[in-house]
Design a protein around this motif. Structure first.
Motif, short mmCIF file in Angstrom:
data_model
loop_
_atom_site.label_atom_id
_atom_site.label_comp_id
_atom_site.label_asym_id
_atom_site.label_seq_id
_atom_site.Cartn_x
_atom_site.Cartn_y
_atom_site.Cartn_z
N ARG A 215 0.21 -0.53 0.45
CA ARG A 215 1.45 -1.23 0.80
C ARG A 215 2.36 -0.20 1.49
NH1 ARG A 215 0.67 -1.29 -4.53
NH2 ARG A 215 2.56 -0.06 -4.71
N MET B 122 1.20 3.94 -1.11
CA MET B 122 2.33 3.57 -0.26
C MET B 122 2.39 4.61 0.87
SD MET B 122 4.91 2.15 -3.23
CE MET B 122 6.05 3.47 -3.05
N SER B 123 3.48 4.62 1.61
CA SER B 123 3.56 5.49 2.79
C SER B 123 3.29 6.96 2.45
CB SER B 123 4.94 5.38 3.44
OG SER B 123 5.11 4.07 3.93
N GLY C 118 5.61 0.73 3.88
CA GLY C 118 6.87 0.32 4.46
C GLY C 118 7.35 1.31 5.50
N SER C 119 7.89 2.43 5.03
CA SER C 119 8.52 3.39 5.93
C SER C 119 7.55 3.99 6.94
CB SER C 119 9.23 4.48 5.12
OG SER C 119 8.39 4.97 4.11
N GLY D 292 10.50 -0.17 -5.46
CA GLY D 292 10.13 -1.16 -6.47
C GLY D 292 11.16 -1.27 -7.58
N LYS E 140 10.58 -5.25 3.54
CA LYS E 140 11.87 -5.43 2.85
C LYS E 140 12.97 -4.66 3.58
CE LYS E 140 10.86 -1.62 -0.27
NZ LYS E 140 10.24 -1.32 -1.53
N ARG F 166 14.38 2.81 5.47
CA ARG F 166 15.12 1.58 5.15
C ARG F 166 16.59 1.86 4.95
NH1 ARG F 166 10.30 0.83 2.43
NH2 ARG F 166 10.98 2.09 0.70
N ASN G 264 10.20 -7.79 -1.34
CA ASN G 264 10.63 -7.61 -2.73
C ASN G 264 11.70 -8.59 -3.18
OD1 ASN G 264 9.60 -5.03 -1.64
ND2 ASN G 264 10.02 -4.28 -3.72
C1 LIG Z 1 9.06 -0.58 -1.11
C2 LIG Z 1 7.72 -0.73 -1.69
C3 LIG Z 1 6.58 -0.25 -1.02
C4 LIG Z 1 6.64 0.49 0.30
O1 LIG Z 1 7.19 1.76 0.14
P1 LIG Z 1 7.11 2.85 1.32
O2 LIG Z 1 7.30 4.13 0.61
O3 LIG Z 1 8.19 2.55 2.27
O4 LIG Z 1 5.76 2.73 1.93
C5 LIG Z 1 5.35 -0.48 -1.60
N1 LIG Z 1 5.22 -1.12 -2.78
C6 LIG Z 1 6.29 -1.58 -3.46
C7 LIG Z 1 6.08 -2.27 -4.75
C8 LIG Z 1 7.55 -1.39 -2.95
O5 LIG Z 1 8.61 -1.82 -3.65
#
Ligand SMILES: *Cc1c(COP(=O)(O)O)cnc(C)c1O
Length: 229
Positions: free
Chosen positions: A199, A183-184, A201-202, A219, A26, A208, A47
């Motif tokens: 999941r 997550m990260s 991202g960063s 989220g 995202k 981001r 997202n």
């Molecule tokens: C943005 C998001 C992630 C990833 O978050 P990071 O902290 O960047 O890894 C994972 N799950 C959901 C539901 C998200 O909205």
């Protein structure tokens, strides 16, 4: 210098092999997604529907996970553009996705998003999850594959771990093969609690754009704002 491919490969080597990694792209450009694909990433999470549809043109041969809030008026677009929806958290959303999937003649895999964090807006309570799971199982065009949850922020590691263990216990009641937690910043606690899918991202793409890192926890970015642009 940021190197997306290097970051992805390092994360892949640190996360146990049996745990899938969804690269959360995202707010990242298509060029960043391409670099992750080159490094071996095959699962991507988005997202925002409009942003995802724009980007997906350049994303062949990957599995697309919707991880944002499911607005019922976007159900058709979500069911058409994504391979799997991780964020079903209420009956309305499930019914809308099932109807949309039926129109498309497909069976859409979904996860039930449960709420294990006081600061998190979305997700069904662990107590109510088994009942909603039962309802979803009755829908012919959805296939319930497991549970997704977002961990708490601003608490200590032990509390994060405890929240993920709660998600894991709820998963045993809901059923399915997928427990999407971590997550990260908290995937280690999630893996310790039994995560089958993180999941990230960063950790892969770097930070981001500001709108997602300031006021809102992951989220919780208001999709309406993004979709209006
Ligand atoms: C943005 C998001 C992630 C990833 O978050 P990071 O902290 O960047 O890894 C994972 N799950 C959901 C539901 C998200 O909205």
């Amino acid at each position: 210098m940021t190197d997306i491919g290097q970051r992805y490969r390092r994360l892949r080597s640190e996360v146990p092999a049996h745990v899938a990694i969804v690269a959360v792209s995202k707010l990242q450009p298509a060029s960043a997604v391409s670099r992750a694909i080159d490094a071996g990433a095959r699962d991507f999470g988005e997202n925002y529907v409009q942003e995802a549809v724009r980007k997906f043109a350049a994303m062949q041969g990957v599995t697309k996970h919707f991880i944002g809030h499911v607005q019922t008026n976007k159900a058709k677009a979500i069911a058409a553009a994504f391979d799997l929806v991780q964020s079903v958290d209420r009956l309305d959303a499930a019914l809308a996705l099932s109807k949309a999937a039926a129109h498309l003649g497909k069976v859409l895999p979904v996860l039930l998003q449960i709420n294990i964090s006081p600061g998190e807006r979305f997700g069904i309570s662990p107590q109510e999850a088994p009942q909603l799971a039962q309802r979803i199982r009755e829908m012919e065009n959805l296939r319930l594959d497991g549970v997704m949850a977002i961990g708490p922020v601003g608490v200590d590691r032990a509390q994060v771990q405890a929240a993920f263990e709660r998600a894991a216990r709820t998963w045993t009641k809901v059923g399915g093969t997928v427990l999407s937690i971590g997550m990260s910043g908290d995937w280690r606690e999630a893996v310790a609690a039994g995560s089958t899918m993180i999941r990230a991202g960063s950790a892969i793409f770097g930070p981001r754009a500001a709108k997602d890192t300031s006021k809102h926890a992951p989220g919780q970015v208001p999709e309406e704002a993004e979709e209006r642009t």
